[in-house]
Design a protein around this motif. Structure first.
Motif, PDB file in Angstrom:
ATOM      1  N   THR B 241       0.834  -1.205   0.000  1.00 31.80           N
ATOM      2  CA  THR B 241       0.000   0.000   0.000  1.00 31.80           C
ATOM      3  C   THR B 241       0.867   1.253   0.000  1.00 31.80           C
ATOM      4  O   THR B 241       0.637   2.193  -0.765  1.00 31.80           O
ATOM      5  N   LEU B 242       1.863   1.266   0.882  1.00 28.37           N
ATOM      6  CA  LEU B 242       2.699   2.462   0.998  1.00 28.37           C
ATOM      7  C   LEU B 242       3.668   2.589  -0.173  1.00 28.37           C
ATOM      8  O   LEU B 242       4.009   3.715  -0.571  1.00 28.37           O
ATOM      9  N   ALA B 243       4.091   1.465  -0.745  1.00 31.09           N
ATOM     10  CA  ALA B 243       4.913   1.551  -1.960  1.00 31.09           C
ATOM     11  C   ALA B 243       4.088   2.178  -3.088  1.00 31.09           C
ATOM     12  O   ALA B 243       4.591   3.014  -3.862  1.00 31.09           O
ATOM     13  N   ALA B 244       2.824   1.804  -3.182  1.00 30.35           N
ATOM     14  CA  ALA B 244       1.946   2.375  -4.208  1.00 30.35           C
ATOM     15  C   ALA B 244       1.698   3.855  -3.929  1.00 30.35           C
ATOM     16  O   ALA B 244       1.643   4.669  -4.857  1.00 30.35           O
ATOM     17  N   GLU B 245       1.559   4.211  -2.659  1.00 31.55           N
ATOM     18  CA  GLU B 245       1.350   5.632  -2.330  1.00 31.55           C
ATOM     19  C   GLU B 245       2.612   6.446  -2.644  1.00 31.55           C
ATOM     20  O   GLU B 245       2.534   7.568  -3.155  1.00 31.55           O
ATOM     21  N   GLN B 246       3.777   5.867  -2.347  1.00 31.46           N
ATOM     22  CA  GLN B 246       5.036   6.537  -2.684  1.00 31.46           C
ATOM     23  C   GLN B 246       5.091   6.823  -4.188  1.00 31.46           C
ATOM     24  O   GLN B 246       5.398   7.950  -4.610  1.00 31.46           O
ATOM     25  N   ALA B 247       4.756   5.830  -4.990  1.00 29.63           N
ATOM     26  CA  ALA B 247       4.790   6.002  -6.451  1.00 29.63           C
ATOM     27  C   ALA B 247       3.763   7.047  -6.898  1.00 29.63           C
ATOM     28  O   ALA B 247       4.044   7.885  -7.764  1.00 29.63           O
ATOM     29  N   ARG B 248       2.593   7.012  -6.285  1.00 35.33           N
ATOM     30  CA  ARG B 248       1.516   7.946  -6.632  1.00 35.33           C
ATOM     31  C   ARG B 248       1.919   9.382  -6.307  1.00 35.33           C
ATOM     32  O   ARG B 248       1.701  10.300  -7.105  1.00 35.33           O
ATOM     33  N   LEU B 249       2.545   9.592  -5.143  1.00 39.14           N
ATOM     34  CA  LEU B 249       2.917  10.951  -4.741  1.00 39.14           C
ATOM     35  C   LEU B 249       4.142  11.441  -5.524  1.00 39.14           C
ATOM     36  O   LEU B 249       4.262  12.633  -5.818  1.00 39.14           O
ATOM     37  N   GLU B 250       5.053  10.530  -5.869  1.00 32.29           N
ATOM     38  CA  GLU B 250       6.187  10.921  -6.733  1.00 32.29           C
ATOM     39  C   GLU B 250       5.680  11.337  -8.110  1.00 32.29           C
ATOM     40  O   GLU B 250       6.144  12.320  -8.694  1.00 32.29           O
ATOM     41  N   ARG B 251       4.727  10.572  -8.612  1.00 27.95           N
ATOM     42  CA  ARG B 251       4.161  10.868  -9.933  1.00 27.95           C
ATOM     43  C   ARG B 251       3.478  12.236  -9.923  1.00 27.95           C
ATOM     44  O   ARG B 251       3.557  12.985 -10.892  1.00 27.95           O
ATOM     45  N   ARG B 252       2.825  12.568  -8.822  1.00 32.65           N
ATOM     46  CA  ARG B 252       2.135  13.858  -8.745  1.00 32.65           C
ATOM     47  C   ARG B 252       3.130  15.012  -8.863  1.00 32.65           C
ATOM     48  O   ARG B 252       2.886  15.991  -9.572  1.00 32.65           O
ATOM     49  N   ILE B 253       4.267  14.897  -8.183  1.00 39.09           N
ATOM     50  CA  ILE B 253       5.275  15.965  -8.276  1.00 39.09           C
ATOM     51  C   ILE B 253       5.834  16.026  -9.698  1.00 39.09           C
ATOM     52  O   ILE B 253       6.002  17.106 -10.275  1.00 39.09           O
ATOM     53  N   ALA B 254       6.111  14.854 -10.286  1.00 42.51           N
ATOM     54  CA  ALA B 254       6.675  14.835 -11.638  1.00 42.51           C
ATOM     55  C   ALA B 254       5.701  15.450 -12.645  1.00 42.51           C
ATOM     56  O   ALA B 254       6.108  16.164 -13.564  1.00 42.51           O
ATOM     57  N   ARG B 255       4.440  15.172 -12.460  1.00 47.80           N
ATOM     58  CA  ARG B 255       3.439  15.614 -13.430  1.00 47.80           C
ATOM     59  C   ARG B 255       3.027  17.069 -13.226  1.00 47.80           C
ATOM     60  O   ARG B 255       2.839  17.808 -14.190  1.00 47.80           O
ATOM     61  N   PHE B 256       2.858  17.475 -11.972  1.00 50.52           N
ATOM     62  CA  PHE B 256       2.252  18.788 -11.700  1.00 50.52           C
ATOM     63  C   PHE B 256       3.157  19.737 -10.920  1.00 50.52           C
ATOM     64  O   PHE B 256       2.747  20.848 -10.590  1.00 50.52           O
ATOM     65  N   GLY B 257       4.365  19.275 -10.588  1.00 56.43           N
ATOM     66  CA  GLY B 257       5.207  20.027  -9.661  1.00 56.43           C
ATOM     67  C   GLY B 257       5.599  21.417 -10.112  1.00 56.43           C
ATOM     68  O   GLY B 257       5.949  22.258  -9.289  1.00 56.43           O
ATOM     69  N   ASP B 258       5.556  21.670 -11.418  1.00 56.15           N
ATOM     70  CA  ASP B 258       5.932  22.997 -11.916  1.00 56.15           C
ATOM     71  C   ASP B 258       4.730  23.911 -12.119  1.00 56.15           C
ATOM     72  O   ASP B 258       4.889  25.033 -12.591  1.00 56.15           O
ATOM     73  N   MET B 259       3.560  23.442 -11.780  1.00 56.67           N
ATOM     74  CA  MET B 259       2.362  24.242 -12.049  1.00 56.67           C
ATOM     75  C   MET B 259       2.017  25.107 -10.845  1.00 56.67           C
ATOM     76  O   MET B 259       2.184  24.708  -9.708  1.00 56.67           O
ATOM     77  N   SER B 260       1.538  26.323 -11.139  1.00 53.12           N
ATOM     78  CA  SER B 260       1.364  27.276 -10.042  1.00 53.12           C
ATOM     79  C   SER B 260      -0.085  27.427  -9.609  1.00 53.12           C
ATOM     80  O   SER B 260      -0.356  27.975  -8.551  1.00 53.12           O
ATOM     81  N   ASP B 261      -1.019  26.916 -10.393  1.00 52.81           N
ATOM     82  CA  ASP B 261      -2.417  27.093 -10.035  1.00 52.81           C
ATOM     83  C   ASP B 261      -3.190  25.805 -10.316  1.00 52.81           C
ATOM     84  O   ASP B 261      -2.849  25.053 -11.234  1.00 52.81           O
ATOM     85  N   ALA B 262      -4.248  25.602  -9.527  1.00 52.10           N
ATOM     86  CA  ALA B 262      -5.037  24.381  -9.693  1.00 52.10           C
ATOM     87  C   ALA B 262      -5.603  24.256 -11.106  1.00 52.10           C
ATOM     88  O   ALA B 262      -5.681  23.146 -11.647  1.00 52.10           O
TER      89      ALA B 262
END
Lengths: 237, 300
Positions: B241-262
């Protein structure tokens, strides 16, 4: 003490701990085995970018079968206060870090937090307070919120808050107050071997979450253990 | 039960529990008759409340026995003090011992500053109790849609739950808008810009990025129906579960980390008209979200 001085005193047999910005990662020889080391240092805030690297390291340790303890060195600010961190869900990243530490502990790795500097608010909860045992060095200065900010929020003058802080440990910043409410198990002696003091902690089996009991014994948190016990008893009655 | 729609946002803690559990099934633990008030608020000449702002007890939801807690956002902003926190810790320890699922209705600004140290440790104790219960197969379902939102340590506790159900009003965040502005300046976050607050921290954004699992209308019956469904889901919490959450949260930064607004993130998710999201009715939004959102897929 600096992280380097602390690591030298803890691990006279040597270690390979390296810094990565304000974070620390590595392993040390200790007794007949090893200790894993992670750290959040430099009094830096912990945002999503720091939390995700710390949780990655902790989960990697949790998945190993060495059952070696994890020592978490902490000298941080609060969580990073920024629009970007909240936009991307900082609460999830900090909770994930805490869960990773709790999982590692459940899988047989003792987790020892060593607070040697500052820490505050959400960063404190996700790191030091998520460890099974939390010890501190003299001079550590944990806080939930500084008195000046607290004065703004509570609309009380700061001299009134300072006067109240002298009579109760329950709200004011500082090591003694966090010890009194049971959040910190022991304050180590910086003048003697930290290795010996770590050995003492590791030689003492951990028996559940005893922070509320400590808080009652020390007088800082008189009601929590009794109330939690009363609810748990009623629920199982 | 009546057919009149009941706003979750407007309801108090006891009304939420009444709407959630089966009629006459609720039994409160350490209720107001015990007069377990905060030992600390008097230092600040503040009035205490006999339940310290949280109601805990047992009941059933569609016949399934559960333990249930609801925070009262109208007392001290639903904040965690010593007694308030200890009631939730005790409930969660009982959940582990009984192997019984828990439903928590959050409504909190975080740590109660007048007893900040006690509240801070209480949050750490609650998070530990949730994880220890979940490791034993207990579901902990969080409901977020109250006046105070779910801020500070409350946001960290929510992040330990197995399923999160939110309405549009369900803001989840660590640092609140006013505190960011106070510390970092109005250029970093203008707390008076309510539209900015809602699209950065509100239930729709959290649903779209996978920070919440189920989006519902501001309707007590909708929260009850979603909680019923969540209690029927598999209870799983382990290294995977936590390995999947780690991957999910890493992916979020990779995908959206440079964006400034929702709205940039929503556009990147493939939503053509992100500016229409804030005014979209709940049903239409839920349909859209199901198509485009980043799902947590039990990686939580």
């Amino acid at each position: 003490m600096t992280p380097a001085e602390i690591l030298d005193s803890l691990f006279p047999a040597g270690h390979d701990v390296t810094t990565d910005g304000d974070l620390l990662f590595g392993r040390a020889r200790f007794g007949d085995g090893i200790v894993h080391v992670v750290g959040a240092t430099g009094r830096a805030p912990i945002g999503i970018d720091q939390a995700i690297r710390l949780s990655a390291a902790v989960l990697q340790i949790a998945s190993s079968d060495d059952a070696a303890p994890i020592l978490f060195l902490v000298d941080s600010a609060s969580q990073r206060m920024s629009r970007r961190d909240e936009l991307l869900g900082l609460s999830e990243y900090l909770a994930h870090l805490a869960k990773s530490l709790l999982l590692a502990e459940a899988r047989g790795h003792r987790t020892i937090g060593l607070l040697y500097g500052g820490s505050a608010a959400g960063a404190f909860i996700a790191t030091a307070l998520a460890c099974g045992t939390l010890v501190a060095l003299p001079g550590a200065h944990p806080e939930v919120m500084d008195l000046a900010s607290m004065a703004r929020v509570t609309k009380l003058p700061i001299d009134v808050l300072e006067a109240k802080a002298k009579t109760t440990p329950v709200f004011a910043p500082g090591l003694d107050n966090l010890v009194s409410v049971g959040g910190i198990a022991t304050v180590w002696d910086a003048g003697t071997s930290l290795a010996d003091q770590l050995q003492t902690v590791l030689a003492t089996p951990r028996a559940g979450d005893d922070r509320a009991t400590l808080g009652a014994e020390r007088g800082g948190r008189p009601a929590a253990a009794r109330i939690a016990g009363a609810v748990a008893t009623a629920a199982q009655g | 039960m009546s057919n009149i729609r009941q706003s979750w946002y407007e309801a108090g803690a006891r009304e939420r529990i009444a709407a959630l559990v089966d009629p006459r099934s609720f039994a409160e633990f350490v209720g107001p008759e015990c007069r377990e008030t905060s030992p600390h608020l008097g230092i600040f000449n503040l009035p205490a409340q006999f339940d310290d702002g949280i109601v805990v007890g047992s009941g059933s939801i569609n016949g399934t026995p559960v333990l249930v807690a609801a925070q009262e956002g109208r007392f001290m902003g639903g904040a965690f003090g010593e007694v308030h926190g200890a009631k939730l810790t005790g409930l969660l320890r009982a959940a582990k011992a009984l192997g019984r699922d828990v439903v928590i209705a959050f409504d909190t600004g975080g740590v109660r500053l007048q007893e900040a140290n006690a509240g801070e440790i209480a949050i750490a104790e609650i998070m530990r109790a949730i994880v220890e219960a979940r490791l034993d197969g207990v579901r902990v379902v969080g409901l977020i849609g109250g006046r105070a939102g779910c801020y500070g340590g409350g946001g960290l506790i929510a992040g330990c739950c197995s399923t999160l159900i939110v309405s549009e009003q369900g803001r989840i965040s660590v640092t609140g808008p006013e505190v960011i502005e106070t510390n970092k300046g109005v250029e970093e976050f203008d707390s008076r810009d309510r539209a900015l607050v809602w699209r950065t921290m509100g239930g729709k954004h959290r649903t779209l990025i996978g920070g919440a699992d189920v989006f519902v209308d501001d309707d007590a019956a909708a929260f009850r129906a979603a909680a019923t469904a969540a209690l029927a889901r598999p209870a799983k919490f382990d290294a995977a579960t936590l390995a999947a959450e780690q991957a999910r949260l890493e992916r979020r930064i990779a995908r959206f980390g440079d964006m400034s607004d929702a709205t940039d993130i929503w556009h990147a998710l493939g939503i053509n008209d992100p500016k229409a999201i804030p005014d979209m009715p709940a049903d239409a939004f839920a349909t859209l979200a199901a198509q485009y959102r980043e799902s947590a897929d039990d990686a939580r």
